[in-house]
Design an enzyme around this catalytic site. Structure first.
Site, PDB file in Angstrom:
ATOM      1  N   ARG A  87       7.310  44.597  35.473  1.00 48.46           N
ATOM      2  CA  ARG A  87       5.912  44.282  35.736  1.00 48.46           C
ATOM      3  C   ARG A  87       5.015  44.961  34.689  1.00 48.46           C
ATOM      4  O   ARG A  87       5.292  46.092  34.260  1.00 48.46           O
ATOM      5  CB  ARG A  87       5.574  44.822  37.122  1.00 48.46           C
ATOM      6  CG  ARG A  87       4.159  44.614  37.601  1.00 48.46           C
ATOM      7  CD  ARG A  87       3.906  43.198  37.961  1.00 48.46           C
ATOM      8  NE  ARG A  87       2.733  43.040  38.807  1.00 48.46           N
ATOM      9  CZ  ARG A  87       2.137  41.868  39.004  1.00 48.46           C
ATOM     10  NH1 ARG A  87       2.589  40.780  38.410  1.00 48.46           N
ATOM     11  NH2 ARG A  87       1.103  41.771  39.799  1.00 48.46           N
ATOM     12  N   THR A 360       2.821  31.140  37.390  1.00 39.82           N
ATOM     13  CA  THR A 360       3.998  31.962  37.328  1.00 39.82           C
ATOM     14  C   THR A 360       5.164  31.006  37.274  1.00 39.82           C
ATOM     15  O   THR A 360       4.986  29.816  37.471  1.00 39.82           O
ATOM     16  CB  THR A 360       4.001  32.827  38.604  1.00 39.82           C
ATOM     17  OG1 THR A 360       2.843  33.623  38.541  1.00 39.82           O
ATOM     18  CG2 THR A 360       5.229  33.668  38.769  1.00 39.82           C
ATOM     19  N   THR A 378       5.697  35.986  34.964  1.00 40.32           N
ATOM     20  CA  THR A 378       4.329  35.465  34.977  1.00 40.32           C
ATOM     21  C   THR A 378       3.434  36.000  33.873  1.00 40.32           C
ATOM     22  O   THR A 378       3.669  37.088  33.337  1.00 40.32           O
ATOM     23  CB  THR A 378       3.665  35.806  36.340  1.00 40.32           C
ATOM     24  OG1 THR A 378       2.429  35.129  36.441  1.00 40.32           O
ATOM     25  CG2 THR A 378       3.428  37.286  36.517  1.00 40.32           C
ATOM     26  N   ASP A 402      -4.676  41.323  39.340  1.00 37.34           N
ATOM     27  CA  ASP A 402      -3.888  41.542  40.564  1.00 37.34           C
ATOM     28  C   ASP A 402      -4.212  42.888  41.226  1.00 37.34           C
ATOM     29  O   ASP A 402      -3.839  43.131  42.367  1.00 37.34           O
ATOM     30  CB  ASP A 402      -2.377  41.460  40.269  1.00 37.34           C
ATOM     31  CG  ASP A 402      -1.875  40.021  40.289  1.00 37.34           C
ATOM     32  OD1 ASP A 402      -2.640  39.137  40.687  1.00 37.34           O
ATOM     33  OD2 ASP A 402      -0.709  39.791  39.920  1.00 37.34           O
ATOM     34  N   SER A 432       2.855  39.471  44.331  1.00 35.46           N
ATOM     35  CA  SER A 432       3.413  38.711  45.463  1.00 35.46           C
ATOM     36  C   SER A 432       4.737  38.058  45.082  1.00 35.46           C
ATOM     37  O   SER A 432       5.324  37.335  45.896  1.00 35.46           O
ATOM     38  CB  SER A 432       2.442  37.608  45.886  1.00 35.46           C
ATOM     39  OG  SER A 432       1.220  38.161  46.284  1.00 35.46           O
TER      40      SER A 432
END
Ligand code: DON
Length: 549
Positions: A87, A360, A378, A402, A432
């Protein structure tokens, strides 16, 4: 049912793709082809997932990426499970209120478009980290197909041509120094997209490895592009980026084991909560997508999202009460006020208390040995920040949106989030994304995931229910109409034109507010049957493609 034989892939009459050995399902046919070639050459599921992600960075630029981030869930044929977090992170100069004006109001679009919305990209580090631990074929052979695809071009689908045309002004606005994807006379289906700069950059990554992206020409270009656009990422942010192996969330639903992504994704815990609340119900007499079915799932979703939006954030920065959130008596209590006759109201569904303290893309892959990979990756919005790296030809994410820009104010997915997900330097923003794998009696059963922002978790939930409770084949499951509730706004979202007016009226009569919307999610999934048979489900909402061999 008639079955047509094509190579070793079977197409059933209703479009179900089946195979005996490997299966790749992802958002673009070219990338699926590349993935299946890797499997045929003896690569494993992780190898194929790397080649597919790199190919998607070329032929599916709205979400496929090297300038974004994602998550991988892995399950080996003999049951070893793992989770990789690649991430994005907040740049080190980020501050909690960086998207607020002097009056503490959100500055429109600042976290969504342009250089200030960009998080430190994790994808390239993630690809190398996954390869080091589980890869079998040399990295070169996994990146070469993407290099060629970018150099030789590929045919645009009608959908892609439409999207490019719609975004011409935005691309121009945020990219004064380059003209990627710009075409004066407009794009049309069948046009060839050549990406020579991207091809050269991928080759640089092939030659120099991870450092080929985070340092040198590409790294410098990223920083220069961002600072020209008024952003704050610096060279050490890039150089220090590291993906993290994490312990997957594991749970059990009626004898099916599921493995999903832990924080900083909310996917695994929220899925765990929803499946646990649903486990006490018997679905034999509940019709699929009926008023009572949608009502029950919406009530479960409402409660789980209330917890998600309050308690979850990056575990390296905030203390998450995982044990409480996943405690069975807590969850039974949470659903104990459910009524079959009446919708509850989100303003009265507070987050639980304990005694103590949208673009995404998803890919699902199974190799011939039964190793499985579920990756969701994404740029956040479609085409991310809309900022291309000068001279490099790839897009950067807008993942900063986000985070909670301001507690209580919805982000672009309407998520109303809290302090646990507030901005801090080097923190990962809550996601998510819900890459998930299921097993039954020690054998692989299903690989599933979806894009769709806040709707990802409920799309994954519905596909698990479709297959386990309603015995659907994989293609019917991914194609089935979907709905969504996320606590706030207090609405049940239904896919437009896919639900009968009697369903809508029935839900309204129970007190639900209905909102019709564009397609929800794009689920790409694989179901494993007896005798090694695999079914690939490619979501017909996009150009997605399942290929088996
Ligand atoms: O990580 C997340 O939850 C979001 N950035 C995902 C965005 C997304 O799925 C957009 N797709 N349609």
């Amino acid at each position: 049912m008639s079955i047509f034989l094509f190579s070793a892939t079977f197409f059933t009459s209703y479009g179900q793709v089946e195979s005996k050995h490997g299966m790749v399902v992802c958002a673009h046919p070219k990338a699926s082809e590349i993935g299946i070639e890797v499997l045929k050459e003896g690569g494993n599921a992780v190898d194929a997932s790397i080649a597919v992600q790199l190919a998607l960075a070329v032929c599916y630029p709205n979400a496929g990426n090297i300038g974004g981030g994602g998550f991988m869930i892995y399950r080996s044929h003999d049951g070893v499970v793992d989770a990789l977090d690649f991430r994005e992170k907040a740049p080190s100069l980020s501050t909690k209120n960086m998207y607020l004006d002097a009056s503490r109001n959100i500055i429109p679009d600042k976290s969504v478009k342009g250089a200030f919305s960009i998080g430190v990209p994790g994808t390239v580090d993630g690809l190398f980290t996954a390869h080091e631990k589980y890869g079998k074929l040399p990295f070169d052979s996994l990146i070469l197909p993407a290099i060629r695809l970018a150099r030789d071009g590929f045919l645009l689908t009608a959908k892609q041509a439409r999207e490019f045309n719609k975004l011409q002004d935005v691309f121009n606005k945020f990219n004064s120094q380059n003209k990627y994807f710009i075409k004066k006379e407009g794009w049309k289906e069948g046009d060839i997209l050549y990406q020579s700069d991207l091809s050269r950059m991928l080759d640089l990554i092939r030659i120099k490895g991870r450092d080929g992206f985070y340092r040198g020409l590409i790294g410098e270009s990223i920083i220069q592009t961002i600072s020209n656009g008024g952003g704050i990422m610096n060279e050490p942010d890039l150089r220090k980026y590291k993906s993290v192996w994490r312990t997957p969330i594991k749970g059990n639903y009626k004898g099916f084991e599921f493995i999903s992504m832990p924080p900083p994704s909310s996917g695994g815990i929220t899925l765990y909560q929803m499946l646990s609340m649903l486990e006490g119900f018997n679905f034999d007499s509940i019709e699929h997508n009926s008023v009572e079915y949608i009502h029950l799932l919406a009530e479960v979703e409402r409660r789980a999202y209330a917890d998600r939006n309050t308690y979850l954030g990056d575990p390296d920065f905030v203390q998450i009460p995982m044990r409480n959130l996943m405690d069975s008596s807590y969850l039974m209590n949470r659903i104990s006020d459910f009524s079959w006759n009446k919708a509850s109201v989100s303003s009265t569904i507070y987050t639980g208390t304990f005694n103590e303290s949208e673009e995404t893309t998803h890919l699902s892959i199974v190799d011939k040995e039964g190793n499985a990979v579920s990756v969701t990756t994404t740029l956040n919005s479609s085409y991310g920040s809309k900022v291309f790296v000068n001279g490099c030809g790839f897009l950067l994410n807008n993942e900063m949106d986000d985070f909670t820009s301001k507690p209580g104010v919805p982000n672009q997915y309407g998520l109303v989030q809290g302090e646990a997900n507030s901005i801090q330097p080097n923190k990962r923003m809550l996601s998510s994304m819900t890459p998930t794998i299921l097993a039954k009696d020690g054998r692989l059963f299903m690989v599933v995931g979806s894009p769709g922002g806040s709707t990802i978790i409920t799309s994954v939930l519905q596909n698990i229910m479709n297959v386990i409770e309603y015995d659907m084949d994989m293609q019917s499951s991914v194609a089935a109409p979907r709905f969504h509730h996320q606590w706030l706004p207090d609405q049940v979202f239904l896919e437009e034109e896919r639900f009968d007016s009697t369903i809508i009226l029935g839900l309204e009569n129970m007190g639900h507010t209905i909102k019709l919307r564009w397609p929800i999610g794009r689920v790409d999934a694989i179901k494993c049957l007896k005798k090694n048979k695999k079914q690939g489900g490619a979501d017909p909402r996009g150009d997605d493609k399942a290929i088996g061999y």
